[in-house]
Design an enzyme around this catalytic site. Sequence first.
Site, PDB file in Angstrom:
ATOM      1  N   GLY A  32      31.389  46.962  34.243  1.00 37.74           N
ATOM      2  CA  GLY A  32      31.283  47.462  32.864  1.00 37.74           C
ATOM      3  C   GLY A  32      29.910  47.187  32.279  1.00 37.74           C
ATOM      4  O   GLY A  32      29.329  48.051  31.609  1.00 37.74           O
ATOM      5  N   SER A 123      38.985  50.456  44.469  1.00 39.87           N
ATOM      6  CA  SER A 123      38.309  49.490  45.344  1.00 39.87           C
ATOM      7  C   SER A 123      38.554  49.900  46.790  1.00 39.87           C
ATOM      8  O   SER A 123      39.593  50.477  47.114  1.00 39.87           O
ATOM      9  CB  SER A 123      38.902  48.103  45.106  1.00 39.87           C
ATOM     10  N   SER A 124      37.610  49.536  47.668  1.00 35.78           N
ATOM     11  CA  SER A 124      37.768  49.908  49.079  1.00 35.78           C
ATOM     12  C   SER A 124      38.931  49.174  49.755  1.00 35.78           C
ATOM     13  O   SER A 124      39.323  49.525  50.859  1.00 35.78           O
ATOM     14  CB  SER A 124      36.472  49.639  49.845  1.00 35.78           C
ATOM     15  N   CYS A 125      39.511  48.168  49.080  1.00 37.86           N
ATOM     16  CA  CYS A 125      40.643  47.457  49.695  1.00 37.86           C
ATOM     17  C   CYS A 125      41.936  48.282  49.653  1.00 37.86           C
ATOM     18  O   CYS A 125      42.959  47.846  50.174  1.00 37.86           O
ATOM     19  CB  CYS A 125      40.855  46.100  49.062  1.00 37.86           C
ATOM     20  N   TYR A 152      46.486  43.390  44.838  1.00 39.10           N
ATOM     21  CA  TYR A 152      45.399  44.107  44.176  1.00 39.10           C
ATOM     22  C   TYR A 152      45.331  45.549  44.678  1.00 39.10           C
ATOM     23  O   TYR A 152      45.198  46.495  43.886  1.00 39.10           O
ATOM     24  CB  TYR A 152      44.092  43.369  44.476  1.00 39.10           C
ATOM     25  N   LYS A 156      45.681  49.154  42.705  1.00 37.98           N
ATOM     26  CA  LYS A 156      44.591  50.143  42.717  1.00 37.98           C
ATOM     27  C   LYS A 156      45.071  51.496  43.261  1.00 37.98           C
ATOM     28  O   LYS A 156      44.648  52.547  42.776  1.00 37.98           O
ATOM     29  CB  LYS A 156      43.418  49.623  43.557  1.00 37.98           C
ATOM     30  N   HIS A 195      33.291  36.615  44.807  1.00 40.00           N
ATOM     31  CA  HIS A 195      33.057  37.311  46.071  1.00 40.00           C
ATOM     32  C   HIS A 195      31.943  36.599  46.836  1.00 40.00           C
ATOM     33  O   HIS A 195      31.297  35.690  46.318  1.00 40.00           O
ATOM     34  CB  HIS A 195      32.680  38.774  45.803  1.00 40.00           C
TER      35      HIS A 195
HETATM   36  O1  GFB Z   1      33.586  38.808  49.104  1.00 35.93           O
HETATM   37  P1  GFB Z   1      34.900  38.455  49.666  1.00 35.93           P
HETATM   38  O2  GFB Z   1      35.685  37.408  48.984  1.00 35.93           O
HETATM   39  O3  GFB Z   1      35.688  39.835  49.727  1.00 35.93           O
HETATM   40  O4  GFB Z   1      34.714  37.962  51.176  1.00 35.93           O
HETATM   41  P2  GFB Z   1      36.617  40.637  50.731  1.00 35.93           P
HETATM   42  C1  GFB Z   1      34.018  38.697  52.136  1.00 35.93           C
HETATM   43  C2  GFB Z   1      33.860  37.893  53.402  1.00 35.93           C
HETATM   44  O5  GFB Z   1      32.933  36.825  53.166  1.00 35.93           O
HETATM   45  C3  GFB Z   1      35.139  37.229  53.921  1.00 35.93           C
HETATM   46  C4  GFB Z   1      33.435  35.631  53.683  1.00 35.93           C
HETATM   47  O6  GFB Z   1      35.193  37.358  55.320  1.00 35.93           O
HETATM   48  C5  GFB Z   1      34.943  35.774  53.524  1.00 35.93           C
HETATM   49  O7  GFB Z   1      35.626  34.869  54.384  1.00 35.93           O
HETATM   50  N1  GFB Z   1      32.847  34.490  52.976  1.00 35.93           N
HETATM   51  C6  GFB Z   1      32.001  33.559  53.527  1.00 35.93           C
HETATM   52  C7  GFB Z   1      33.041  34.140  51.701  1.00 35.93           C
HETATM   53  N2  GFB Z   1      31.697  32.611  52.634  1.00 35.93           N
HETATM   54  C8  GFB Z   1      32.325  32.945  51.483  1.00 35.93           C
HETATM   55  C9  GFB Z   1      32.377  32.343  50.194  1.00 35.93           C
HETATM   56  O8  GFB Z   1      31.790  31.284  49.923  1.00 35.93           O
HETATM   57  N3  GFB Z   1      33.112  32.986  49.249  1.00 35.93           N
HETATM   58  C10 GFB Z   1      33.782  34.154  49.509  1.00 35.93           C
HETATM   59  N4  GFB Z   1      34.470  34.756  48.522  1.00 35.93           N
HETATM   60  N5  GFB Z   1      33.769  34.732  50.743  1.00 35.93           N
HETATM   61  C11 GFB Z   1      37.838  41.205  48.532  1.00 35.93           C
HETATM   62  C12 GFB Z   1      39.264  41.568  48.250  1.00 35.93           C
HETATM   63  O9  GFB Z   1      37.839  40.937  49.860  1.00 35.93           O
HETATM   64  O10 GFB Z   1      36.947  42.276  48.298  1.00 35.93           O
HETATM   65  C13 GFB Z   1      39.424  42.308  47.004  1.00 35.93           C
HETATM   66  O11 GFB Z   1      40.045  40.405  48.301  1.00 35.93           O
HETATM   67  C14 GFB Z   1      38.353  43.323  46.695  1.00 35.93           C
HETATM   68  O12 GFB Z   1      40.664  42.916  47.009  1.00 35.93           O
HETATM   69  C15 GFB Z   1      36.971  42.881  47.077  1.00 35.93           C
HETATM   70  O13 GFB Z   1      38.626  44.531  47.320  1.00 35.93           O
HETATM   71  C16 GFB Z   1      35.954  43.992  47.022  1.00 35.93           C
HETATM   72  O14 GFB Z   1      35.882  41.873  51.114  1.00 35.93           O
HETATM   73  O15 GFB Z   1      37.121  39.864  51.880  1.00 35.93           O
END
Ligand code: GFB
Length: 331
Positions: A32, A123-125, A152, A156, A195
């Site tokens: 936003g 979202s791409s998920c 989620y 979506k 993320h």
């Molecule tokens: O960004 P993220 O949480 O989104 O994680 P997703 C992406 C990848 O990064 C995963 C790794 O394989 C995580 O294990 N990763 C490594 C980390 N270090 C880290 C860290 O410190 N923090 C986080 N967060 N990840 C989300 C979905 O999934 O993406 C939602 O859960 C949404 O639904 C969003 O669609 C765009 O791509 O895995």
Amino acid sequence: MTRTTAAAQDSGPGPIPLDAPIFVAGHRGLVGSALLRRLGEAGYTNVLTVGRDEVDLRLQVQVTEWFERNRPQYVYLAAGTVGGVMANSTRQAEFLYDNMMIHATVVEASRAVGVSKLLYLGSSCIYPRNADQPIEESALLTGPLEPTNEGYAVAKIAGIKLCQFYREQHGCNFISAMPTNLYGPGDNFDLEASHVIPALIRKFHEAKNTGQATVEIWGSGTPRREFLHVDDLASACVFLMNSYSGSDHVNVGTGVDVTIRELAETIAKVVYPEAELKFDSSRPDGMPRKVLDITRLRNLGWEPSIPLSEGVQSTYEWFAQNYDRGELRGV
Ligand code: GFB
């Protein structure tokens, strides 16, 4: 209701007048706030917003009342409860409930007051865990979802279907865009909820400040992800609002993916090149690979313009400038 041909519907009603009342739902979030910047740059003069202290977007009565009072003509639906892989997997009820309600109330209020056009952000998920890569729009509902973000994703998907059914049943010009993983200024830098890009920017920054040699990366480092700078997403949204009126949702990404290890190395290079990476396999990997096929968007005439290394650099600069503000550290 007058029926238009598919071709006429796809090209839409033409450019949005610069003084038209435009509502950005979710203006304080990553998407936003980028939309506000983009609309301002493009010369739109009548952009409406509302804080969650004033209107709870999950409550139909409040939302409809606000729409009746403010009469937006165009709506960008960027509001939602969002988070990274950990937040998604541990708070699935909240992610499903909040997002389902927010989409439903804003779509219904938009119909009720006769909004000319609404752009819904998914979202791409939404795509199956084992979808062929790069993922085409037609992969929707062809297989089981990634379990770590099923709540989620279901919300979506309901939002996309809602827009399509409102189009069919009520003749509403509601369109949907499906962005890939996003990052940029104004992101959530809370380590458990965020993320991967904001989390790693913060982890490398704090490690550098405290002289810590290793930085912990969740999972195995092998998952592949595509990352789009939020300013590119905002540009694509304004483009679609002005030029696309089809019923099918449109992927928004770069079409390019990297492993999480490669991403971590890119961020380390910008923030703290001496850091050693340590992978923590007790944390979830999530989807093995997620990269969108962006042929539909390309054919409509839009291309991304911010390369990952450049986007990481500018996001880090924004983070470093704002880090002292308590909220970036979740305090
Ligand atoms: O960004 P993220 O949480 O989104 O994680 P997703 C992406 C990848 O990064 C995963 C790794 O394989 C995580 O294990 N990763 C490594 C980390 N270090 C880290 C860290 O410190 N923090 C986080 N967060 N990840 C989300 C979905 O999934 O993406 C939602 O859960 C949404 O639904 C969003 O669609 C765009 O791509 O895995």
